[in-house]
Design a protein around this motif. Structure first.
Motif, PDB file in Angstrom:
ATOM      1  N   VAL A   1      27.982   0.979 -11.888  1.00 23.03           N
ATOM      2  CA  VAL A   1      27.387   2.023 -11.858  1.00 23.03           C
ATOM      3  C   VAL A   1      26.867   2.491 -13.345  1.00 23.03           C
ATOM      4  CG1 VAL A   1      27.765   4.646 -11.429  1.00 23.03           C
ATOM      5  CG2 VAL A   1      28.696   3.023  -9.874  1.00 23.03           C
ATOM      6  N   VAL A   2      25.660   3.133 -13.403  1.00 23.00           N
ATOM      7  CA  VAL A   2      25.091   3.560 -14.788  1.00 23.00           C
ATOM      8  C   VAL A   2      24.919   4.869 -14.653  1.00 23.00           C
ATOM      9  CG1 VAL A   2      23.172   2.933 -16.257  1.00 23.00           C
ATOM     10  CG2 VAL A   2      24.464   1.193 -15.417  1.00 23.00           C
ATOM     11  N   PHE A   3      25.085   5.738 -15.652  1.00 24.56           N
ATOM     12  CA  PHE A   3      24.798   7.127 -15.819  1.00 24.56           C
ATOM     13  C   PHE A   3      23.468   7.302 -16.767  1.00 24.56           C
ATOM     14  CE2 PHE A   3      29.284   7.046 -14.635  1.00 24.56           C
ATOM     15  CZ  PHE A   3      29.353   7.977 -13.722  1.00 24.56           C
TER      16      PHE A   3
ATOM     17  N   ALA B   1      22.622   5.439 -11.240  1.00 27.93           N
ATOM     18  CA  ALA B   1      21.974   3.995 -10.556  1.00 27.93           C
ATOM     19  C   ALA B   1      23.212   3.210 -10.410  1.00 27.93           C
ATOM     20  CB  ALA B   1      21.225   3.643 -11.660  1.00 27.93           C
ATOM     21  N   ILE B   2      23.144   2.334  -8.931  1.00 32.30           N
ATOM     22  CA  ILE B   2      24.049   1.573  -8.679  1.00 32.30           C
ATOM     23  C   ILE B   2      23.681   0.243  -8.310  1.00 32.30           C
ATOM     24  CG2 ILE B   2      25.897   1.254  -6.863  1.00 32.30           C
ATOM     25  CD1 ILE B   2      25.986   4.206  -6.560  1.00 32.30           C
TER      26      ILE B   2
ATOM     27  N   ILE C   1      14.038   6.641 -11.378  1.00 36.09           N
ATOM     28  CA  ILE C   1      13.822   5.931 -10.395  1.00 36.09           C
ATOM     29  C   ILE C   1      12.910   4.733 -10.622  1.00 36.09           C
ATOM     30  CG2 ILE C   1      12.274   6.976  -9.226  1.00 36.09           C
ATOM     31  CD1 ILE C   1      14.180   6.473  -6.733  1.00 36.09           C
ATOM     32  N   TYR C   2      11.556   4.917 -11.492  1.00 36.24           N
ATOM     33  CA  TYR C   2      10.690   3.830 -11.555  1.00 36.24           C
ATOM     34  C   TYR C   2      10.677   3.097 -12.740  1.00 36.24           C
ATOM     35  CZ  TYR C   2       8.808   6.273  -7.738  1.00 36.24           C
ATOM     36  OH  TYR C   2       8.748   7.039  -6.415  1.00 36.24           O
ATOM     37  N   LYS C   3      11.938   3.368 -13.585  1.00 37.31           N
ATOM     38  CA  LYS C   3      12.200   2.410 -14.650  1.00 37.31           C
ATOM     39  C   LYS C   3      12.217   1.167 -14.430  1.00 37.31           C
ATOM     40  CE  LYS C   3      13.789   6.251 -17.704  1.00 37.31           C
ATOM     41  NZ  LYS C   3      14.832   6.925 -18.646  1.00 37.31           N
ATOM     42  N   GLU C   4      11.666   0.277 -15.135  1.00 40.26           N
ATOM     43  CA  GLU C   4      12.018  -1.131 -14.808  1.00 40.26           C
ATOM     44  C   GLU C   4      13.389  -1.694 -14.884  1.00 40.26           C
ATOM     45  OE1 GLU C   4      10.285  -5.421 -16.682  1.00 40.26           O
ATOM     46  OE2 GLU C   4       9.047  -3.705 -16.758  1.00 40.26           O
ATOM     47  N   GLN C   5      14.267  -1.095 -15.710  1.00 42.86           N
ATOM     48  CA  GLN C   5      15.738  -1.643 -15.831  1.00 42.86           C
ATOM     49  C   GLN C   5      16.465  -1.406 -14.524  1.00 42.86           C
ATOM     50  OE1 GLN C   5      15.047   0.830 -18.475  1.00 42.86           O
ATOM     51  NE2 GLN C   5      17.064   1.886 -18.719  1.00 42.86           N
ATOM     52  N   PHE C   6      15.957  -0.332 -13.653  1.00 37.68           N
ATOM     53  CA  PHE C   6      16.694  -0.046 -12.661  1.00 37.68           C
ATOM     54  C   PHE C   6      15.825  -0.298 -11.284  1.00 37.68           C
ATOM     55  CE2 PHE C   6      17.736   3.695 -15.501  1.00 37.68           C
ATOM     56  CZ  PHE C   6      18.850   3.230 -15.843  1.00 37.68           C
TER      57      PHE C   6
END
Length: 166
Positions: free
Chosen positions: A45-47, A33-34, A95-100
């Protein structure tokens, strides 16, 4: 996008070697996630699948390059402490997680072989029916390069499950 669909797209684009390495389990595709940057802020960037691994770059392209380097260094550190790299999941899992929300997604390909150590042959005794089931799974699922790869992946998943439980 499901993994099988991604593989078909990569194959259609002419990346046969890469697809063969993915199928053989040598290359894993890790979602990243960028967080978009700007003139004053780097692209972060987060893995989601790799705890405590982060990267940043001055541009989107630089963030992708730095992400791969960060993942390689992280996996070297894991190997040095005799820990296995975590399994990669699908972008769909995050992809649908609120933090992203609002982040851009990509995949980083990494060859896992250097971080797993040298292969060593073992004789394994299995009940005939179990061996037949494994052979059938290998024959009917292109993601497995053979019996050994199937067993390696099964063992790695079980070890990861045990690690997460403890």
């Amino acid at each position: 996008m499901k993994s099988r669909d991604l593989i078909k797209e990569i194959e259609a684009a002419g990346y046969k070697y890469l697809i063969l390495q993915i199928i053989k389990g040598k290359i894993m595709l890790y979602p990243i996630a960028i967080e978009k940057g700007d003139v004053n802020t780097a692209f972060g960037v987060v893995f989601p699948d790799v705890e405590n691994c982060f990267a940043a770059g001055d541009s989107y392209e630089d963030a992708l390059i730095q992400a791969k380097e960060a993942l390689e260094l992280h996996f070297e550190a894991l190997a040095d402490t005799e820990n296995l790299p975590p399994s990669a999941t699908s972008i769909d899992d995050h992809i649908y997680k609120e933090q992203f929300q609002g982040w851009v997604w990509a995949l980083v390909d990494i060859n896992l072989e250097p971080y797993l150590g040298k292969s060593k042959k073992y004789n394994v005794s299995l009940p005939t029916l179990l061996r037949k089931k494994i052979d059938y799974a290998v024959e009917h699922n292109e993601q497995y390069g053979g019996f050994s790869q199937f067993v390696q992946e099964a063992v790695a998943k079980e070890l990861e499950r045990i690690h997460k439980a403890n």
